[in-house]
Motif scaffolding. Structure first.
Motif, short mmCIF file in Angstrom:
data_model
loop_
_atom_site.label_atom_id
_atom_site.label_comp_id
_atom_site.label_asym_id
_atom_site.label_seq_id
_atom_site.Cartn_x
_atom_site.Cartn_y
_atom_site.Cartn_z
N LEU A 1 81.16 6.05 31.80
CA LEU A 1 80.09 7.01 31.54
C LEU A 1 80.29 7.69 30.19
O LEU A 1 79.35 7.82 29.40
N ALA A 2 81.53 8.05 29.90
CA ALA A 2 81.84 8.66 28.60
C ALA A 2 81.59 7.67 27.47
O ALA A 2 81.06 8.03 26.41
N LEU B 1 74.03 5.63 18.57
CA LEU B 1 72.69 5.10 18.35
C LEU B 1 71.78 6.17 17.72
O LEU B 1 71.06 5.89 16.76
N ALA B 2 71.85 7.37 18.24
CA ALA B 2 71.05 8.47 17.68
C ALA B 2 71.48 8.78 16.25
O ALA B 2 70.64 9.05 15.39
N ASP B 3 72.78 8.72 15.99
CA ASP B 3 73.29 8.96 14.63
C ASP B 3 72.80 7.91 13.65
O ASP B 3 72.76 8.15 12.43
N SER B 4 72.43 6.74 14.13
CA SER B 4 71.99 5.67 13.23
C SER B 4 70.53 5.79 12.83
O SER B 4 70.06 5.01 12.01
N ILE B 5 69.80 6.74 13.41
CA ILE B 5 68.40 6.95 13.02
C ILE B 5 68.39 7.49 11.59
O ILE B 5 69.01 8.51 11.32
N ARG C 1 78.94 8.05 24.37
CA ARG C 1 79.32 7.89 22.95
C ARG C 1 78.44 6.84 22.27
O ARG C 1 78.04 7.01 21.12
N ARG C 2 78.13 5.76 22.99
CA ARG C 2 77.25 4.73 22.41
C ARG C 2 75.86 5.30 22.15
O ARG C 2 75.25 5.02 21.12
#
Length: 157
Positions: free
Chosen positions: A15-16, A25-29, A20-21
């Motif tokens: 779950l952790a 993914l959000a950071d890659s926007i 993190r994934r």
């Protein structure tokens, strides 16, 4: 009495890892995508507002005279100034040309609306202001005329 030790849960670790994934993914926007979406969204709001004013100018003048009741400025002057600020600010944001100036203009419009016209609508005004502050602070992004013009002048042309 025997003591049994439980093995660490693999579901907690997975779950952790999934979390993190998702963050990665959000950071890659790309920030420029966020800037473009913000510019277009807030430009649409103010463009529509200006078009509504222009579609029924006599009603607009009545609203400025009786409902909006701005201090220190006559309704006959306030209505065209507000409409012009909405049109120009929205166009600048949409095109990404002088975006920070457009954002500043529209922040002024939002401040007037919040303080003098509809103070109870602070949530909506805060949402608009957040997008405008993003553009004011970070610019229009790479999908903009500002970026193209800046690149042109940096090349020394």
């Amino acid at each position: 009495m025997s003591v049994t030790r439980e093995m660490p849960s693999t579901s907690g670790r997975s779950l952790a890892a999934a979390y993190r994934r998702a963050l990665n993914l959000a950071d890659s926007i790309p920030l420029s995508l966020v800037q473009l979406a913000g510019r277009v969204a807030v430009a649409h709001v103010f463009w529509q507002s200006a078009q509504t004013k222009l579609a029924s100018w006599p009603v607009t003048l009545q609203l400025f005279a009786f409902e909006y009741d701005l201090p220190l400025i006559e309704p006959a002057l306030a209505a065209p100034l507000a409409t012009a600020a909405e049109i120009i600010g929205a166009a600048l944001l949409f095109l990404g040309l002088f975006s920070r100036l457009g954002a500043l203009m529209l922040l002024g419009v939002v401040a007037v609306i919040q303080i003098f016209v509809y103070p109870g609508h602070w949530g909506e005004h805060l949402m608009w202001s957040s997008l405008l502050l993003l553009i004011l602070a970070r610019g229009a992004g790479v999908v903009s005329l500002d970026y193209l013009v800046d690149g042109y002048f940096r090349r020394g042309a």
